[in-house]
Design a protein around this motif. Structure first.
Motif, PDB file in Angstrom:
ATOM      1  N   ALA A   1      29.616   8.008 -16.635  1.00 26.60           N
ATOM      2  CA  ALA A   1      29.186   7.139 -15.540  1.00 26.60           C
ATOM      3  C   ALA A   1      28.694   5.806 -16.082  1.00 26.60           C
ATOM      4  O   ALA A   1      28.950   4.759 -15.507  1.00 26.60           O
ATOM      5  N   CYS A   2      28.036   5.864 -17.254  1.00 26.09           N
ATOM      6  CA  CYS A   2      27.520   4.633 -17.828  1.00 26.09           C
ATOM      7  C   CYS A   2      28.664   3.734 -18.308  1.00 26.09           C
ATOM      8  O   CYS A   2      28.628   2.542 -18.112  1.00 26.09           O
ATOM      9  N   VAL A  48      28.203  -2.023  -3.963  1.00 20.21           N
ATOM     10  CA  VAL A  48      28.459  -1.727  -5.370  1.00 20.21           C
ATOM     11  C   VAL A  48      27.403  -2.386  -6.241  1.00 20.21           C
ATOM     12  O   VAL A  48      26.899  -1.809  -7.202  1.00 20.21           O
ATOM     13  N   ARG A  49      27.047  -3.592  -5.877  1.00 17.82           N
ATOM     14  CA  ARG A  49      26.055  -4.353  -6.632  1.00 17.82           C
ATOM     15  C   ARG A  49      24.709  -3.632  -6.681  1.00 17.82           C
ATOM     16  O   ARG A  49      24.088  -3.536  -7.747  1.00 17.82           O
ATOM     17  N   SER A  50      24.291  -3.101  -5.536  1.00 17.77           N
ATOM     18  CA  SER A  50      23.006  -2.392  -5.522  1.00 17.77           C
ATOM     19  C   SER A  50      23.094  -1.087  -6.298  1.00 17.77           C
ATOM     20  O   SER A  50      22.130  -0.663  -6.929  1.00 17.77           O
ATOM     21  N   ALA A  51      24.272  -0.437  -6.314  1.00 17.94           N
ATOM     22  CA  ALA A  51      24.449   0.768  -7.120  1.00 17.94           C
ATOM     23  C   ALA A  51      24.354   0.427  -8.604  1.00 17.94           C
ATOM     24  O   ALA A  51      23.744   1.159  -9.389  1.00 17.94           O
ATOM     25  N   VAL A  52      24.945  -0.692  -9.014  1.00 17.81           N
ATOM     26  CA  VAL A  52      24.867  -1.127 -10.409  1.00 17.81           C
ATOM     27  C   VAL A  52      23.429  -1.443 -10.775  1.00 17.81           C
ATOM     28  O   VAL A  52      22.935  -1.035 -11.833  1.00 17.81           O
ATOM     29  N   GLU A  53      22.741  -2.139  -9.891  1.00 19.45           N
ATOM     30  CA  GLU A  53      21.341  -2.480 -10.160  1.00 19.45           C
ATOM     31  C   GLU A  53      20.486  -1.228 -10.318  1.00 19.45           C
ATOM     32  O   GLU A  53      19.623  -1.157 -11.186  1.00 19.45           O
ATOM     33  N   ALA A  54      20.774  -0.205  -9.477  1.00 20.78           N
ATOM     34  CA  ALA A  54      20.027   1.051  -9.569  1.00 20.78           C
ATOM     35  C   ALA A  54      20.268   1.726 -10.914  1.00 20.78           C
ATOM     36  O   ALA A  54      19.343   2.256 -11.538  1.00 20.78           O
ATOM     37  N   HIS A  55      21.519   1.698 -11.406  1.00 20.62           N
ATOM     38  CA  HIS A  55      21.820   2.296 -12.707  1.00 20.62           C
ATOM     39  C   HIS A  55      21.168   1.515 -13.840  1.00 20.62           C
ATOM     40  O   HIS A  55      20.534   2.078 -14.720  1.00 20.62           O
ATOM     41  N   VAL A  56      21.320   0.203 -13.827  1.00 21.50           N
ATOM     42  CA  VAL A  56      20.822  -0.637 -14.920  1.00 21.50           C
ATOM     43  C   VAL A  56      19.316  -0.498 -15.072  1.00 21.50           C
ATOM     44  O   VAL A  56      18.792  -0.470 -16.188  1.00 21.50           O
ATOM     45  N   SER A  57      18.609  -0.349 -13.943  1.00 20.54           N
ATOM     46  CA  SER A  57      17.143  -0.260 -14.006  1.00 20.54           C
ATOM     47  C   SER A  57      16.683   0.958 -14.787  1.00 20.54           C
ATOM     48  O   SER A  57      15.570   0.986 -15.293  1.00 20.54           O
ATOM     49  N   GLY A  58      17.558   1.994 -14.917  1.00 16.64           N
ATOM     50  CA  GLY A  58      17.168   3.178 -15.663  1.00 16.64           C
ATOM     51  C   GLY A  58      17.975   3.373 -16.930  1.00 16.64           C
ATOM     52  O   GLY A  58      17.971   4.452 -17.500  1.00 16.64           O
ATOM     53  N   CYS A  59      18.684   2.310 -17.401  1.00 18.69           N
ATOM     54  CA  CYS A  59      19.606   2.494 -18.512  1.00 18.69           C
ATOM     55  C   CYS A  59      19.431   1.403 -19.572  1.00 18.69           C
ATOM     56  O   CYS A  59      19.922   0.290 -19.403  1.00 18.69           O
TER      57      CYS A  59
END
Ligand SMILES: [Zn+2]
Length: 78
Positions: free
Chosen positions: A5-6, A25-36
């Protein structure tokens, strides 16, 4: 968030940084990046790149060398 997924997230990051993603999609990316941390590091290196490129061309390419390289390339591509 697993490894695969990463990786797909990193591909999305290019579009994310270009600002061309749809809002969902942008908010999904932001959600991932905040924890990665890996994606955060990717974004930081991406933002560093233009500065590095400018410094590299400014320092390593004097005008006369640039001119001779250009004429060399014109000879080669003729
Ligand atoms: Zn990630």
């Amino acid at each position: 968030m697993n490894h695969d997924a990463c990786v797909s997230g990193v591909e999305l990051l290019m579009d994310y940084l270009e600002g061309v993603l749809p809002a969902d999609v942008r908010s999904a990316v932001e959600a991932h990046v905040s924890g990665c941390p890996r994606c955060v590091a990717f974004i930081e290196s991406y933002r560093e790149t233009p500065r590095i490129m400018r410094e590299a061309t400014a320092n390593a390419m004097p005008e006369d060398l640039q001119a001779s390289l250009l004429s060399f390339l014109r000879e080669r591509t003729r």
